[in-house]
Write a protein that holds these residues in place. Sequence first.
Motif, short mmCIF file in Angstrom:
data_model
loop_
_atom_site.label_atom_id
_atom_site.label_comp_id
_atom_site.label_asym_id
_atom_site.label_seq_id
_atom_site.Cartn_x
_atom_site.Cartn_y
_atom_site.Cartn_z
N ASN A 1 8.61 37.43 -0.07
CA ASN A 1 8.12 36.05 -0.07
C ASN A 1 6.62 36.06 -0.28
OD1 ASN A 1 10.58 34.56 0.61
ND2 ASN A 1 10.47 35.72 2.51
N ASN B 1 15.63 37.01 1.31
CA ASN B 1 14.27 36.55 1.58
C ASN B 1 14.23 35.38 2.55
OD1 ASN B 1 15.29 34.79 -0.63
ND2 ASN B 1 13.35 33.78 -0.23
N ASN B 2 15.36 34.65 2.67
CA ASN B 2 15.31 33.40 3.46
C ASN B 2 16.11 33.49 4.76
OD1 ASN B 2 17.77 33.44 2.06
ND2 ASN B 2 17.96 31.23 2.13
N TYR C 1 15.02 28.77 -2.90
CA TYR C 1 15.09 29.21 -1.50
C TYR C 1 13.87 30.03 -1.11
CZ TYR C 1 17.80 33.03 -3.81
OH TYR C 1 18.24 34.03 -4.65
N GLN C 2 12.75 29.70 -1.72
CA GLN C 2 11.49 30.34 -1.34
C GLN C 2 10.86 29.55 -0.18
OE1 GLN C 2 9.17 30.17 -4.96
NE2 GLN C 2 8.38 28.12 -4.54
N PRO C 3 9.79 30.09 0.44
CA PRO C 3 9.14 29.38 1.56
C PRO C 3 8.85 27.92 1.21
CG PRO C 3 8.22 31.57 1.36
CD PRO C 3 9.14 31.39 0.18
N TYR D 1 15.04 27.67 3.36
CA TYR D 1 14.21 28.78 3.85
C TYR D 1 14.10 28.77 5.37
CZ TYR D 1 10.53 32.23 4.18
OH TYR D 1 9.82 33.36 4.48
#
Length: 236
Positions: A102, A139-140, A196-198, A203
């Motif tokens: 991330n 990542n999430n 679905y990134q920060p 997230y």
Amino acid sequence: MRGGTRKLTPRMTTVAFIGSGHIGGTVARLAVAAGYDVVLSNSRGPETLQELVDELGPKARAATAAEAAAAGDFVIVSVPLGAYRKVPVEPLAGKVVLDTNNYYPDRDGVFPELEAGSTTSSELLQEHLPSSRVVKVFNNIFYVHLRALPRPAGAADRSALAIAGDADAKAQVAAFLDAIGYDAVDAGTLADGWRYQPGTPAYGGLYAGDTENFWESPGVPTGAAAVQAKVDAAQR
Ligand SMILES: NC(=O)c1ccc[n+]([C@@H]2O[C@H](COP(=O)([O-])OP(=O)(O)OC[C@H]3O[C@@H](n4cnc5c(N)ncnc54)[C@H](OP(=O)(O)O)[C@@H]3O)[C@@H](O)[C@H]2O)c1
């Protein structure tokens, strides 16, 4: 995820880790529990990973990042994004690379192209690894929840994880997720990974349940429909 999933037979597959901290170490634990061999690496050298190797037992060993990259049939990159250009390139050629990373500017430094939204963090890793196939995954989900939520295939309370990337690479990642206790939700191409990134609905809190205290949540099973709904809810 339906379709021509390629099976990754645990006894024939070595999973390697570039970065073996909270999230890399957690995926390594799940992979060993599923029967895979793992090769761990970090920035400080193999000797600093002895405690984790001892915990994981005979299916685990530590190596340099370049050695791990060469040994892995399947490679997880789980370093702070600011270090992504140090990921070995040549030994990862032709391989599927799972990207957990991330972008946090306070930690990673400012990347103008990410600030502008003209690319995504996983696409930067893909540019750095032109002969590999990068899939965005893991990542999430908080590593505590990732460790708590694996379930056998078909379990009513099985959780799902979003994956984005090339179709054949995603099929291989879906088979790996199935082996370690998760379903997969197809979130599209690597460029769709921003969903679905920060900062998006999918997230962080997705696997924490309806709680105001994320850090205290033990992790709440979250199936494919709930993950898909949050991925679909993302807005630029
Ligand atoms: N923590 C979570 O729950 C979580 C969840 C999802 C995604 N993520 C993301 O996943 C990534 C890793 O997070 P983390 O929490 O696992 O971090 P972490 O616990 O700090 O672990 C980072 C790992 O990367 C290694 N590393 C750093 N530079 C490296 C290099 N040049 N070559 C090889 N290894 C290197 C570190 O090794 P040394 O210790 O030797 O430096 C360490 O093993 C981040 O991008 C993070 O945002 C984290």
